[in-house]
Design an enzyme around this catalytic site. Structure first.
Site, short mmCIF file in Angstrom:
data_model
loop_
_atom_site.label_atom_id
_atom_site.label_comp_id
_atom_site.label_asym_id
_atom_site.label_seq_id
_atom_site.Cartn_x
_atom_site.Cartn_y
_atom_site.Cartn_z
N HIS A 1 -51.85 72.58 71.26
CA HIS A 1 -50.80 71.56 71.37
C HIS A 1 -50.37 71.49 72.83
O HIS A 1 -50.29 72.53 73.50
CB HIS A 1 -49.55 71.96 70.57
CG HIS A 1 -49.56 71.57 69.12
ND1 HIS A 1 -48.99 72.38 68.14
CD2 HIS A 1 -50.02 70.48 68.47
CE1 HIS A 1 -49.12 71.79 66.97
NE2 HIS A 1 -49.74 70.64 67.13
N CYS B 1 -41.97 75.32 69.68
CA CYS B 1 -42.53 74.90 68.39
C CYS B 1 -41.45 74.85 67.31
O CYS B 1 -41.55 74.07 66.36
CB CYS B 1 -43.62 75.85 67.93
SG CYS B 1 -45.01 75.98 69.04
N1 ARG Z 1 -49.37 77.16 62.54
C1 ARG Z 1 -48.89 75.96 63.16
C2 ARG Z 1 -50.06 75.01 63.37
O1 ARG Z 1 -51.14 75.47 63.70
C3 ARG Z 1 -48.21 76.25 64.45
C4 ARG Z 1 -47.58 75.06 65.09
C5 ARG Z 1 -46.96 75.35 66.42
N2 ARG Z 1 -46.20 74.27 66.88
C6 ARG Z 1 -46.19 73.78 68.14
N3 ARG Z 1 -45.33 72.86 68.43
N4 ARG Z 1 -47.07 74.15 69.02
O2 ARG Z 1 -49.95 73.83 63.21
#
Ligand code: ARG
Length: 276
Positions: free
Chosen positions: A175, A269
């Site tokens: 991300h 996150c």
């Molecule tokens: N386990 C989640 C996923 O893989 C973690 C998300 C993390 N969020 C972020 N904004 N980077 O989607």
């Protein structure tokens, strides 16, 4: 690196979701190992420490009720992206997280904000970041792992701000918010190698004075931070980056979120910003 601006440190409005049903039951990023144990009570305690830190800095934190069967819902940043009271909703890449989008849309509708239902795959603030000052507001947008570049074009049309598409290339930084952070109205910090060569050149042109993080900072989730322009809330493991932020004039606040790292996320996150 940065001069103080009038908006620095002003109260912000955030949305968080308690990790009441948090677990690592599937692996959709390289950080997730379902075979390793997670301590749900500790996760909740650490998450609350983050919430208290934001409240202590004078910010408002709305709560999104956790829904059973959605173990990643604690990562509230992924549910939408809002600017000026218009909300571009999320449409998750992985089916395991898909129902989270409805919980976020219910929340924004109750607030009375304009909610735009997306037809393009995108993971909200996970892949969209906002700089209010440059060109009357610029949106940085990541793609390569989760968000579809079609969503970037839709966001530009919907939110009427220029969108700069940046290609992510390292699966550990899947991300945008794991590799780049907006520190204040116009300054960013980022880890260059998380981006393609072309996107690195674009970032260098747009932000010649950016704070460049190294791989250790990024792997410590140091860039996955929340800043109000003055106070910077970041993961306790990212001490080297915290020192550099302090030297650049910011006030770092370290929080421990070890349990939530097991899901592949940290401070940012867990926090969506509501830009009304
Ligand atoms: N386990 C989640 C996923 O893989 C973690 C998300 C993390 N969020 C972020 N904004 N980077 O989607």
């Amino acid at each position: 690196m940065t001069d103080a601006r009038a908006t620095d440190g002003l109260p912000r409005v955030y949305l968080m979701c308690p990790p009441e049903h948090f677990a690592v039951e599937y692996a959709i990023n390289p950080w997730m190992h379902p075979e390793l144990p997670v301590d749900p009570e500790l996760a909740l305690k650490q998450w609350d420490g983050l919430r208290q830190t934001l409240l202590g800095l004078g910010h408002q934190v709305h709560l999104l009720p956790a829904r059973p069967g959605l173990p990643d819902m604690v990562y509230a940043a992924n549910g939408a992206f809002s600017v000026d009271g218009t909300v571009y909703g999320a449409r998750f890449t992985h089916p395991q997280r898909a129902p989270e989008a409805a919980a976020h849309s219910d929340f924004y509708r109750q607030l009375g904000w304009r909610y735009v239902r997306p037809t393009e795959t995108n993971e909200g603030e996970g892949d969209f970041a906002y700089l209010p000052v440059a060109y009357g507001g610029t949106i940085l947008a990541g793609y390569g792992f989760r968000t579809d570049p079609d969503a970037h074009r839709r966001v530009q049309e919907t939110l009427s701000r220029p969108v700069v598409s940046l290609r992510l290339v390292d699966p550990y930084f899947y991300h945008l918010d794991t590799a780049l952070t907006v520190l204040d109205d116009e300054n960013v910090a980022y880890y260059p190698d998380a981006f393609s060569a072309g996107s690195q050149r674009v970032l260098r042109q747009l932000f010649p004075d950016a704070l460049l993080a190294d791989r250790a900072d990024a792997l410590a989730f140091g860039l996955n931070l929340v800043s109000d322009g003055r106070n910077v809330v970041l993961n306790s493991g990212a001490t080297a980056l915290a020192d550099r932020l302090a030297a650049a004039g910011y006030r770092p606040h370290l929080v421990e979120l070890g349990e939530l790292h097991k899901g592949g996320g940290s401070v940012k996150c867990c926090v969506a910003e509501l830009r009304g």
